[in-house]
Scaffold this active site. Structure first.
Site, PDB file in Angstrom:
ATOM      1  N   LYS A  53      47.188 -12.576  15.964  1.00  0.00           N
ATOM      2  CA  LYS A  53      46.323 -11.195  15.620  1.00  0.00           C
ATOM      3  C   LYS A  53      47.418 -10.314  15.027  1.00  0.00           C
ATOM      4  O   LYS A  53      48.192  -9.847  15.869  1.00  0.00           O
ATOM      5  CB  LYS A  53      45.726 -10.837  16.894  1.00  0.00           C
ATOM      6  CG  LYS A  53      44.980  -9.504  16.666  1.00  0.00           C
ATOM      7  CD  LYS A  53      43.829  -9.657  15.726  1.00  0.00           C
ATOM      8  CE  LYS A  53      42.877  -8.276  15.906  1.00  0.00           C
ATOM      9  NZ  LYS A  53      42.320  -7.978  17.193  1.00  0.00           N
ATOM     10  N   VAL A  54      47.201  -9.947  13.748  1.00  0.00           N
ATOM     11  CA  VAL A  54      47.968  -8.959  13.179  1.00  0.00           C
ATOM     12  C   VAL A  54      47.115  -7.913  12.566  1.00  0.00           C
ATOM     13  O   VAL A  54      46.001  -7.794  12.427  1.00  0.00           O
ATOM     14  CB  VAL A  54      48.724  -9.438  11.953  1.00  0.00           C
ATOM     15  CG1 VAL A  54      49.913 -10.481  12.828  1.00  0.00           C
ATOM     16  CG2 VAL A  54      48.058 -10.138  10.838  1.00  0.00           C
ATOM     17  N   SER A  55      47.824  -6.730  11.936  1.00  0.00           N
ATOM     18  CA  SER A  55      47.329  -5.775  11.524  1.00  0.00           C
ATOM     19  C   SER A  55      46.925  -6.053   9.944  1.00  0.00           C
ATOM     20  O   SER A  55      47.739  -6.623   9.302  1.00  0.00           O
ATOM     21  CB  SER A  55      47.907  -4.251  11.588  1.00  0.00           C
ATOM     22  OG  SER A  55      47.506  -3.488  10.638  1.00  0.00           O
ATOM     23  N   THR A 108      47.009  -1.015  10.439  1.00  0.00           N
ATOM     24  CA  THR A 108      45.949  -0.350   9.487  1.00  0.00           C
ATOM     25  C   THR A 108      45.721   1.081   9.867  1.00  0.00           C
ATOM     26  O   THR A 108      45.643   1.948   8.758  1.00  0.00           O
ATOM     27  CB  THR A 108      44.663  -1.220   9.690  1.00  0.00           C
ATOM     28  OG1 THR A 108      45.022  -2.435   9.462  1.00  0.00           O
ATOM     29  CG2 THR A 108      43.763  -0.563   8.656  1.00  0.00           C
ATOM     30  N   ALA A 109      45.780   1.390  11.144  1.00  0.00           N
ATOM     31  CA  ALA A 109      45.499   2.797  11.323  1.00  0.00           C
ATOM     32  C   ALA A 109      46.533   3.857  10.808  1.00  0.00           C
ATOM     33  O   ALA A 109      45.821   4.659  10.268  1.00  0.00           O
ATOM     34  CB  ALA A 109      45.847   2.883  13.133  1.00  0.00           C
ATOM     35  N   HIS A 152      41.736   1.571  19.605  1.00  0.00           N
ATOM     36  CA  HIS A 152      41.335   0.838  20.581  1.00  0.00           C
ATOM     37  C   HIS A 152      40.501   1.695  21.642  1.00  0.00           C
ATOM     38  O   HIS A 152      39.643   2.506  21.054  1.00  0.00           O
ATOM     39  CB  HIS A 152      42.461  -0.016  21.731  1.00  0.00           C
ATOM     40  CG  HIS A 152      43.234  -0.822  20.873  1.00  0.00           C
ATOM     41  ND1 HIS A 152      42.511  -1.822  19.836  1.00  0.00           N
ATOM     42  CD2 HIS A 152      44.692  -1.178  20.802  1.00  0.00           C
ATOM     43  CE1 HIS A 152      43.742  -2.284  19.121  1.00  0.00           C
ATOM     44  NE2 HIS A 152      44.710  -2.208  19.953  1.00  0.00           N
TER      45      HIS A 152
END
Length: 279
Positions: A53-55, A108-109, A152
């Site tokens: 799981k990655v950005s 991404t944030a 989150h």
């Protein structure tokens, strides 16, 4: 099979059934639980896990070795990163020259924040400080930094820290593009059978939806001290139809993010053939 994802409720909810051997035909998983900043870096290592799981923002650096899977990730509406302060300011100009904490310099944030700040913060922000996402709100509250970019469950819990919302990156992105927000992606090494992987992940997602209580102990174990109601809200927000399948709208959102960021010089441009894989 080695896999790395975060201990956040959406990831443990999605992968619970597979981790616990409840998906027929799926291989056993050797799980590494790590923050997104760590999993982004694992994808750049020669011996990195087969599945991660990655950005989405980190994809341009890893798509040579890994391919994006069409399921299992976090993409949606009303779920974007938030910029928080402790002084009640709602003016983006407040951030000019300030110290801002972010959860990863390839998240991404942070990418959304840079795209937004380029339009809204005169003369730019000051120092960017990378720190684990679960430390950011306390750092803002305690005056260690001036503002924090949070992700989150912070969307639900920041008022308890006495913090206020300066800007919602997701709301800005949705208004500006009309598209959902691509946050976290599932990638797999190109040597693997990605069709089979996608089916196993979808089966795990469907099992979780059909048996929501089945995964609760596992979710809460890894969420540590998170309130069960917050964990449920987290799952409801981040596990949605795009988790089961990106669909055309999800693919368009990924293209829009990567192409816009490349045009601004924030990420390397992704070769067209790698974008074509998303169609």
């Amino acid at each position: 099979m080695r896999i790395a994802f975060s201990p956040c409720p959406n990831d443990t909810f999605v992968f619970h059934a597979w981790v616990h051997g409840r998906i027929p035909g799926a291989p056993p998983l050797d799980v590494t639980y790590a923050d997104i900043d760590v999993t982004n870096s694992l994808a750049l290592q020669p011996d990195g896990p087969e599945v991660l799981k990655v950005s989405y923002a980190a994809l341009p650096w890893m798509l040579k070795e890994y391919a994006l899977l069409p399921c299992g990730g976090a993409l949606g509406r009303g779920c974007g990163p938030l910029v928080l302060t402790r002084d009640g300011s709602s003016d983006p100009a407040f951030l000019a020259g300030k110290r801002v904490a972010v959860p990863s310099d390839r998240s991404t944030a942070y990418l959304l924040f840079r795209l937004w700040a380029a339009r809204h913060v005169p003369n730019g922000v000051g120092e960017i400080v990378v720190m684990p996402f679960d430390r950011i709100m306390a750092a803002v509250r305690d005056g260690e930094i001036d503002a924090g970019l949070v992700i989150h469950e912070a969307r639900f819990t920041y008022p308890a820290y006495g913090l206020t919302l300066l800007a919602d990156m997701g709301a800005w992105w949705e208004l500006d593009t009309g598209l959902p927000i691509p946050l976290g992606a599932i990638v797999a090494r190109r040597s693997l059978d990605r069709k089979a992987l996608a089916e196993w992940i979808r089966a795990s997602v469907r099992h979780a939806w059909k048996n929501p209580e089945d995964s609760r102990p596992y979710v809460l174990q890894h969420a540590q001290e998170m309130d069960p109601q917050v964990a449920d809200a987290h799952i409801k927000l981040y596990v949605n139809e795009y988790t089961e399948d990106l669909g055309q709208e999800g693919r368009n959102a990924v293209r829009a993010l990567l192409n816009r960021a490349a045009e601004e010089g924030l990420v390397p441009r992704v070769p067209e053939e790698w974008l074509t894989e998303l169609s």
